[in-house]
Design a protein around this motif. Structure first.
Motif, PDB file in Angstrom:
ATOM      1  N   VAL A  87       1.677  -7.114   0.285  1.00 25.68           N
ATOM      2  CA  VAL A  87       2.736  -6.922   1.297  1.00 25.68           C
ATOM      3  C   VAL A  87       2.894  -8.214   2.107  1.00 25.68           C
ATOM      4  O   VAL A  87       4.015  -8.733   2.290  1.00 25.68           O
ATOM      5  CB  VAL A  87       2.369  -5.730   2.236  1.00 25.68           C
TER       6      VAL A  87
ATOM      7  N   VAL B  10       1.958  -0.206   8.691  1.00 24.10           N
ATOM      8  CA  VAL B  10       2.765   0.141   7.491  1.00 24.10           C
ATOM      9  C   VAL B  10       4.025   0.882   7.927  1.00 24.10           C
ATOM     10  O   VAL B  10       5.154   0.555   7.490  1.00 24.10           O
ATOM     11  CB  VAL B  10       1.913   1.012   6.524  1.00 24.10           C
TER      12      VAL B  10
ATOM     13  N   LYS C 112       7.776  -0.531   7.389  1.00 23.76           N
ATOM     14  CA  LYS C 112       8.718   0.303   6.605  1.00 23.76           C
ATOM     15  C   LYS C 112       9.986   0.530   7.416  1.00 23.76           C
ATOM     16  O   LYS C 112      11.108   0.469   6.891  1.00 23.76           O
ATOM     17  CB  LYS C 112       8.061   1.630   6.250  1.00 23.76           C
TER      18      LYS C 112
ATOM     19  N   LEU D 286       4.217  -0.599   0.130  1.00 21.15           N
ATOM     20  CA  LEU D 286       4.008   0.152   1.388  1.00 21.15           C
ATOM     21  C   LEU D 286       3.715   1.609   1.054  1.00 21.15           C
ATOM     22  O   LEU D 286       2.828   2.247   1.643  1.00 21.15           O
ATOM     23  CB  LEU D 286       5.260   0.022   2.264  1.00 21.15           C
TER      24      LEU D 286
ATOM     25  N   LEU E  54       0.204   1.914  -0.034  1.00 21.49           N
ATOM     26  CA  LEU E  54      -0.739   1.864   1.110  1.00 21.49           C
ATOM     27  C   LEU E  54      -0.785   3.216   1.810  1.00 21.49           C
ATOM     28  O   LEU E  54      -1.865   3.706   2.191  1.00 21.49           O
ATOM     29  CB  LEU E  54      -0.302   0.759   2.080  1.00 21.49           C
ATOM     30  N   GLU E  55       0.428   3.832   1.945  1.00 21.59           N
ATOM     31  CA  GLU E  55       0.444   5.156   2.595  1.00 21.59           C
ATOM     32  C   GLU E  55      -0.412   6.133   1.804  1.00 21.59           C
ATOM     33  O   GLU E  55      -1.254   6.866   2.353  1.00 21.59           O
ATOM     34  CB  GLU E  55       1.887   5.668   2.678  1.00 21.59           C
TER      35      GLU E  55
END
Lengths: 189, 620, 181, 313, 391
Positions: free
Chosen positions: E125, E194, E198, E287, E290-291
């Protein structure tokens, strides 16, 4: 022509508050330049601006290790800059080769080839460390001790001897002529 | 007194012939320069007489034809243009001509131009027109046969259309000299206004105007007929081109004015007006506008010096045509003013090109570079010429362009105004391209020992440059002459100032303030530290060292982005159109030769029989 | 977890290896683990083997890795190729003699065009000369002072070279075997 | 005669000082506003002055020849000349000769001077930059021409001062449709003349490292900074005079108050023009030169031509 | 006072034929000292404003990693090799550690795998944000560049807390990771960052990716077809822009990627705009990954493999053998080949950066015929990182 000693403090203040940086990220520290120039650490508060043309710039940041090939370009860019010019070296690599102390392609001591004003510690120094170095340079400009360009001009022979010792005599023409055979004739692809 | 006009007209021709016969290196130059200087002296002397009496008149009768010559203010101005620029060109030719052949035909074309400006009847006008065309054709023929052929073809087309128009006029009006034609056509216009039927019908007038337009359009290099100019101007002795484009194109412009004088009122009655401009004038103006844009854009894309200035002179003539086309008194004066200034800076430019070609022997941009250090005098002249052509305030170029803009825009012509504005920027563009490729940057090694201009050329350039500057700072000088044409004070204002009511321009004031501006900048400059001269190779190349073997200047294809933006329009080219027509005519002739005139007698016998049969049927 | 289904996955690789081996008898191949195969090919047959691989849609050549084995007196060239369709990585190993004059290989530029860059890299650092690659003499990464010393070879004594070239390092004479960071 | 000369010289000096100072403030405002859009602090407002002093006080300068220096001096000279013609409230000197076409030409001539200097340095990057600058000039000329034609025909005069006077009585010229169109086209043209974002193709730092400016060192660059400051002031002043009604205040008794009031009003209008340019500049990437030419010859030309034709009717 | 004529005279004395190379073109050094290239030089042969021929000239950042790595014990090499690719230095660390684990045969514990995957995704990212900043500076939208750099700073702060350094983390070592996650608060901060990035993505769309002028500047520039890309060894987003759905995380899964679901965006135009849009979609996917990782939460357990030899690192010996491992970095397929002969120092380490394919032959091919204004755009759309080439 005219003797400007009376206005010297004003010129020093102007030189201190508007250092233009040559945009030449020579080593790995180049990645810390954008955060410095942008919103979080914003060097423009001190009037510093990245400038692609060496003729206009006066602060030359050597960001990290220097290879002989890059050093040739650094010397040429350094000589293109007009006179009151300052050099700041990042990290331990320009000092003694740092992590690459035993590498055949990394310069071990930058000060032998071009005069350096301020060296900052840190293997890739943090933006705060770079700003601290810049404050140091600003103080040196203020009290007139940032005279690396004078040193370079006065004992130019010594610097030239070191450079020729590393690259060999007449390295500029040789480097320039290195590409002519490949630009000249059209080899079949 | 009587044969003063004859002296002015025929001295160049006589000295030309003498020079051609003598053919001794030093002597023929002296005679030719004398031949160009004498008419100039007489013209200057004639200026006093013109202040006292309105005109000098002279006529000869040869074998039943009555040739009349008249020198009045308008023709005096055009003659002076021919005189000054002709003299400078001849001076220039003194150092660039190689054999006497060129002297004969250059001075012959000069005689032709003088004859045109002083002629007062159509026959002498046409004869001198032919002399001029023949002289210039022979000059081009010596260098390049194909270019001269193209020029010859179009000039013949122009000559025939003019002859036809003169024939129709003579048939209708019965007389040939300008004054009677003007009176009869003026009465004809009045008769038309009163409602009775007129001497010439509508399509007669259309035909005459069309033919005259083609005839003069070819010579002036108007848009559709301009194709000969780039080849003819570039394929001849360059200092002669100074006269060729500076003076001979003014003959075409003078022709347009003749249309105004002779047929002006009649055409205005016949076709009426658009806004303020006469309808027939608007045609000239619009074609002139297109010429500006086409000439300028093509000039920017050329790779050859001579071609660049050829297209640029076409584009500048376009300005004059726009001025004439708009038709108001102010715009005609502006057009003549621009004719003068165009002759001055275009003559100067072609002399500069002559010096460059003489000294370096090269004509392509890609072979040149960095001449500014080697030819300082020529570069100083180029700097003056650039400021003048690009229309930078203190010089004559700006004064005439400014007048032209004001006149055209004041006549409520938005489209024409836009075209002219676009033209002024194009002037910048191709001049800087020329300066960059020739004067600045890295010098090829073979040009390293070029000497500066020879003396005669330097003097010629000096004269034109001086006039450029003088008429720029004191535009009033020219304005007073121009007002004499119309009698009344159209451009008011002192010697330094042009004042036309809705706009004022003061040459002197601008020069003073520009000088003060530069002085202020100079003070700031000299307060700074000392300056160190740096060679070309000590420059920014991404940090890399560079030697003289690298090519550091963009000499070739400088305006590639412009060429790509205009790629759609560049596909249409009138040059190729004429070539195609030429080829088509050749094929037609080929087929005719094969099938009809195939040379065997039986076929001819058969043709005879068929024709007789048709005639018999027709019952003739 | 990674090599959980060791058996099931490597069956597919084994099938690929057998398919190629039957067409190239001169080579031996084995499956190292799932999605990793290995072939050993004699130096002179490398071009036909790579054309064979290219035909069996091994599309992406990742790298040519020279490894210097001074005690066997040989340089081992490993052509690392990834196949997008088979989702396997193949290592083609060849061995060529180590001496500068004899370390010569035919170029594979026409089979995998990207090999030209890898060959220039191998030549610059290991001195392996690839005939047919006209960019061999073109300056690549090393400056002209280090042009013919081929630094990545095992017998190149780097510390000595650095001491001679930069003349200032003083920590050279220490014994490097047991120093502690 | 002498006293009037000295009076004029003094007034000219005052105008020049005021213009340079305000010009530098404008450059400072540009840098601060752009910084604030970037969510950072940005330099102090007097930063351009410091930059210019630093550049002028450089201890060693280089030159590539006579024309390299003269081009820069010529550019500054032409800008000072242009400044004198534009009516500044009621104290401008050459106001009577302030002719629309003359001022438009004078605002373009500094570009010619810089091109001459840049090209004579013989650097290919400078050559590329000049090629782009010339084509921008060529592209900008068409809408600029039609806008000036629209103005001249609407007010039937070429003198800027008369236009300003006419606007005092008849209201701002952008309130009339033809001149509104001309103003829109002229504003897009101003975007290129300021060298702001969508059209800063001439000095594109990312692509051709500052184009023509690449070879300008210490005092040459300082002079060009001063020229840029005065040019900024002159262009905004010209725009606010011909389109936004200029300012001739006669309400107060003493003339000093009048001039101050008119300068103030003019300053506000100039700032408005400048801010429009900054906001547009902050959010657009850069065109390439042929896209910019095509853009200028399509939309702004149509708008300006429509304005000119409407004004001519 | 060296005027040109002296230069020419002196050049003539030593017999050089000084006519410029060939009159039709001129040379530009898009050299190391240029805003568009980070210390990487391209020699352009130009005609007008078009490139006739381009020659890439790397080698300004060569430090001889492969030679230096042979003189350092196994674990010190992590601190050395991560300096290969600066914007995302976690990728060289991870491939080196995975290769050494494979040789030794270690089975990295669950928690270490989770942390390694999270660190890799955070590096991706931050590298994509760095790329957006680079692209917008080259296109001229300085605003988008400034914002991207600012959001990247948030990730830098998180890296600092986790590994103690902003850019060079020296965090993934053979056998797991060097330190554990500082605290749960760090995980919440990561979740907020994050979320924040986003929510900021639409800003970049308006400014850069949906901007009319960006389309005009990037569409149809530097076009690559699938056959050319595959034969030139192109990997990563540049390959996916030509229609080949090759992503190492799907093709040769490692760490936790088999359990995470994310799609691999593919376009087929193969021009600069397609490459840019692919990177933009992948930023969204990272992203999203990562979530998922944060929802999954770090599994409990040790963060290093428990092995007695780790106590005395300089003596740490690795059995003989070799291994190849590669990871999907933002630039492409980043591979490492490690050979060990049983001593405490590696016998041979070879790093294969993706830019060695993108930066030389592909760049030279794409630049031919492009305008000078497109050169930085093409360079930025290929997103090559010069140290990869020079190592």
């Amino acid at each position: 022509m005219v003797d400007w000693r009376l206005f010297e403090p004003l010129f020093e203040f102007a030189r201190k508050r508007s250092l233009w940086i040559v945009s030449f990220c020579t080593g790995c520290g180049g990645i810390e330049m954008p955060p410095l120039m942008t919103s979080r650490y914003d060097l423009e508060r001190f009037g510093m601006m990245a400038n692609p043309a060496p003729r206009m710039a006066d602060l030359f940041l050597i960001t990290g290790y220097v290879t002989p090939k890059t050093l040739k370009r650094i010397i040429i860019t350094y000589e293109l800059q007009p006179d009151p010019k300052y050099v700041m070296a990042h990290g331990s690599c320009p000092l003694n080769g740092g992590v690459y102390w035993d590498s055949y392609n990394a310069i071990k001591h930058l000060d032998k080839y071009i005069p350096v004003d301020v060296v900052i510690a840190g293997c890739m120094p943090r933006p705060e460390a770079v700003m601290d170095g810049i404050n140091k340079i600003m103080e040196m400009i203020e009290n007139g001790t940032a005279d690396s360009w004078k040193r370079y001009k006065e004992n130019y022979e010594w610097y030239k001897k070191n450079q020729d010792e590393l690259f060999g005599e007449g390295w500029r023409e040789r480097e320039a002529r290195r590409w002519i055979p490949w630009l000249m004739d059209k080899k079949e692809e | 007194m009587i044969n003063e006009l004859m002296i002015i007209i025929f001295t160049p021709l006589i000295t030309g012939v003498i020079a051609w016969l003598l053919d001794i290196k030093g002597l023929r130059e002296g005679i030719s320069i004398l031949g160009a200087a004498v008419p100039l002296a007489y013209l200057i002397q004639a200026h006093q007489t013109l202040t006292s009496q309105p005109s000098i008149q002279y006529s000869i009768v040869i074998s039943g034809f009555k040739f009349e010559f008249l020198l009045y203010h308008l023709s005096w101005i055009f003659a002076m243009i021919a005189g000054v620029v002709g003299f400078a060109a001849v001076l220039g030719m003194a150092s660039t001509t190689k054999d006497s052949y060129e002297w004969l035909f250059a001075l012959m074309s000069l005689t032709g131009v003088y004859g045109i400006f002083l002629a007062d009847d159509l026959i002498s006008f046409f004869i001198f027109w032919e002399i001029m065309t023949f002289g210039s054709f022979m000059m081009v023929l010596k260098y390049n046969r194909k270019a001269s052929l193209k020029y010859f073809l179009l000039s013949v087309l122009g000559a025939y259309s003019m002859l036809l128009a003169i024939g129709i006029l003579y048939a209708k009006v019965g007389a040939l000299d300008f004054t009677t034609i003007q009176q009869t056509l003026y009465q004809d216009a009045m008769r038309g206004v009163l409602g009775t039927n007129t001497l010439l019908s509508r399509n007669d007038m259309l035909l005459i105007f069309g033919l005259f337009l083609i005839a003069f359009g070819v010579k002036a290099g108007m848009f559709p007929l301009h194709v000969w100019a780039p080849d003819a101007y570039s394929e001849t002795n360059q200092s002669y081109t100074a006269m060729f484009s500076g003076v001979l194109s003014k003959a075409g412009v003078y022709g347009m004015l003749v249309i105004y004088i002779l047929l002006g009122t009649r055409l205005m009655y016949q076709f009426g007006r658009i806004g303020a401009a006469p309808k027939f004038g608007y045609v000239i103006a619009f074609l002139g506008g297109i010429t500006i844009i086409v000439g300028g854009l093509l000039a920017a894309l050329q790779e050859d010096i001579r071609k660049l200035f050829a297209y640029s002179s076409i584009s500048q003539v376009g300005y004059i045509l726009v001025g004439i086309g708009v038709g108001s008194a102010l715009s005609i004066e502006a057009a003549i003013y621009h004719a003068i200034s165009h002759a001055l800076f275009k003559g100067l430019f072609f002399l500069i090109v002559a010096t460059i070609v003489l000294r370096t022997g090269k004509t392509e941009f890609k072979d040149m570079g960095g001449l500014a250090e080697k030819m300082p005098i020529t570069f100083a002249m180029t700097f003056v010429a650039i400021l003048s052509l690009a229309g930078i305030p203190p010089l004559v170029g700006f004064a005439s362009k400014w007048l032209l803009f004001e006149a055209v825009i004041h006549e409520n012509m938005p489209i024409l105004g836009g075209m002219i504005f676009f033209g002024s920027a194009i002037g910048f563009v191709y001049l800087i391209r020329f300066t960059y490729a020739v004067w600045f940057g890295q010098r090829p090694t073979d040009l390293d020992d070029t000497k500066d201009t020879p003396i005669p050329l330097a003097i010629a350039m000096g004269i034109l440059a001086l006039l450029n500057v003088v008429f720029g700072i004191a535009p009033g000088l020219v304005a007073t002459e121009l007002n004499k044409i119309f009698g009344k004070e159209i451009i008011k204002g002192t010697i330094w100032e042009l004042n036309i009511g809705f706009g004022r321009y003061n040459g002197l004031l601008i020069t003073i303030w520009l000088v003060t501006g530069i002085v202020i900048a100079g003070i700031i400059y000299f307060l700074g530290a000392k300056v160190r001269r740096v060679p070309v190779t000590d420059t920014y190349q991404g940090g890399n060292p560079v030697t003289m073997e690298y090519n550091l200047t963009i000499r070739r294809n400088f305006f590639l982005p412009l060429k790509e933006t205009l790629a759609f329009w560049l596909r249409i080219s009138f040059d190729r159109l004429y070539q195609d027509i030429g080829r088509w005519v050749e094929d037609l002739a080929e087929t005719l030769r094969n099938y009809i005139y195939n040379g065997n007698v039986q076929a001819y016998a058969w043709y005879l029989a068929i024709i007789l049969l048709i005639l018999a049927l027709w019952g003739v | 977890m990674a090599n959980g289904q060791e058996g099931g996955m490597s069956m597919r690789e084994q099938a690929i290896v057998d398919k190629i081996l039957e067409k190239a008898p001169y080579a031996e191949g084995k499956v190292r683990r799932e999605r990793r195969i290995e072939f050993t090919v004699p130096a002179e047959r490398i071009r036909d083997f790579l054309t064979l691989l290219k035909k069996n849609n091994f599309e992406l050549m990742l790298q040519i890795t020279p490894v210097d084995w001074p005690n066997d007196g040989e340089i081992e060239l490993i052509y690392q190729i990834w196949s997008v369709t088979h989702r396997t990585h193949v290592m083609v190993r060849t061995r060529i003699p180590r001496e500068l004059e004899k370390a010569r290989m035919p170029t594979v530029k026409d089979i995998y065009p990207v090999a030209e860059t890898y060959e220039r890299d191998a030549h610059d650092f290991f001195g392996v000369y690839f005939e047919g690659n006209w960019k061999m003499e073109m300056p690549w990464i090393l400056d002209d002072t280090e042009q013919d010393i081929y630094p990545l070879r095992k017998d190149f004594d780097m510390l000595q070279y650095v001491k001679k070239k930069y003349k200032i390092l003083d920590r050279f004479d220490e014994n490097k075997d047991n120093y502690v960071i | 005669m002498i006293t009037s000369m000295i009076g004029i010289a003094l007034k000219a000096f005052l105008i020049l000082l005021y213009a340079t100072f305000v010009g530098f403030m404008f450059m400072g405002i540009i840098r601060i506003v752009t910084a604030r859009i970037h969510r950072r602090v940005g330099p102090p407002i007097y930063q351009p002055i410091l930059d210019t002093i630093k550049l002028l006080s450089k201890k060693s300068n280089i030159t590539h020849g006579l024309i390299y220096d003269f081009g820069v001096l010529y550019a500054l000279g032409a800008t000072i000349l242009a400044l004198m013609f534009i009516p500044l409230g009621s104290i401008s000197i050459l106001r009577a000769y302030g002719d629309l076409i003359l001022i438009t030409f004078l605002l373009e001539i500094p570009m010619l001077g810089i091109m001459f200097a840049a090209m004579s340095s013989g650097n290919p990057w400078a050559g590329l930059g000049s090629q782009r600058a010339l084509l921008t000039l060529l592209a900008v000329q068409v809408p600029l021409g039609f806008a000036i034609v629209a103005l001249a025909e609407f007010y039937d005069t070429f003198s800027t001062y008369q236009i300003v006077m006419a606007q005092q009585t008849a209201g701002w010229s952008i309130t009339y449709l033809p001149l509104l169109l001309a103003a829109v086209a002229y504003d897009i043209v101003l975007q290129a003349m300021f060298g702001k974002e969508p059209f800063d193709i001439m000095i594109a730092p990312g692509e051709i490292s500052l184009g023509p400016m690449v070879e300008f060192g210490g005092k040459h660059m300082g002079i060009l900074q001063i020229q840029h400051a005065i040019a900024l002031f002159a262009e905004t002043l010209f725009f606010s005079n011909i389109f936004l009604g200029g300012a001739v205040v006669t309400a107060f008794a003493s003339s000093i108050l009048n001039t101050l009031a008119s300068l103030g009003i003019l300053l506000i209008k100039q700032l408005a023009v400048l801010l429009i340019a900054i906001f547009i500049g902050a959010i657009f990437p850069r065109f390439t030169i042929d896209q910019a030419a095509r853009f200028y010859w399509k939309w702004p030309t149509i708008i300006a031509a429509a304005g000119a034709i409407l004004a001519a009717l | 006072m060296v005027a040109q004529s002296e230069l020419i005279k002196e050049a003539r004395e030593n017999g050089m034929d000084l006519l410029p190379l060939d009159k039709d073109t001129y040379e530009l050094f898009f050299g190391p000292q240029h805003m568009a290239t980070e210390n990487f030089s391209i020699i352009l042969k130009m005609d007008g404003h078009r490139v006739v021929e381009a020659i890439a000239n790397p080698g300004f950042l060569h430090r001889g990693f492969e030679k230096l790595a042979e003189f350092r014990p196994w674990h010190t090499n992590v601190a050395l090799l991560l300096r290969v690719c600066v914007p995302e230095s976690d990728v060289p660390e991870t491939i080196y550690s995975m290769a050494v684990d494979e040789i030794i045969g270690w089975e990295v514990p669950e928690r270490a795998q989770w942390i390694r995957t999270t660190v890799l995704e955070m590096a991706r990212v931050s590298s994509y944000l760095f790329w957006i900043m680079g692209l917008s500076f080259k296109l001229g939208v300085y605003t988008a560049g400034q914002w991207a750099a600012a959001y990247r700073e948030r990730l830098m702060a998180l890296f600092e807390q986790l590994t103690g350094a902003r850019v060079y983390h020296i965090y993934t070592i053979p056998g797991g990771v060097r330190r554990d996650i500082p605290s749960d608060r760090w995980l919440h901060q990561l979740k907020d960052t994050v979320e924040y990035i986003k929510s900021k993505l639409p800003d970049f769309d308006h400014l850069v990716f949906e901007n009319y002028i960006t389309f005009k500047r990037m569409e149809g520039i530097g076009v690559m077809n699938k056959k050319f890309a595959l034969s030139e060894g192109v990997t990563g987003p540049n390959l996916r822009a030509t229609g080949v759905p090759y992503d190492v995380r799907r093709a040769d899964p490692y760490l936790l990627y088999p359990e995470l679901d994310f799609e691999v965006p593919v376009l087929n135009e193969g021009d600069a705009l397609a490459r840019a849009l692919i990177r933009r979609f992948e930023l969204e996917q990272d992203l999203y990954i990562l979530e998922q990782l944060l929802d999954m939460g770090p599994p409990s357990g040790p963060y290093q493999v428990s092995d007695p030899r780790l106590k005395n690192l300089p003596r740490f010996k690795v059995p003989a053998g070799d291994a190849f491992s590669h990871v999907e970095s933002t630039k492409g397929d980043f591979g490492a080949y490690v050979v060990s002969d049983g001593k405490n120092k590696p016998y041979r380490v070879q790093i294969r950066g993706p830019s060695i394919a993108h930066g030389i032959r592909v760049l030279e091919h794409l630049l031919v015929g492009s305008r000078i204004a497109d050169v930085p755009v093409i360079l930025m759309s290929l997103d090559n990182c010069p140290p990869d080439i020079d190592r």
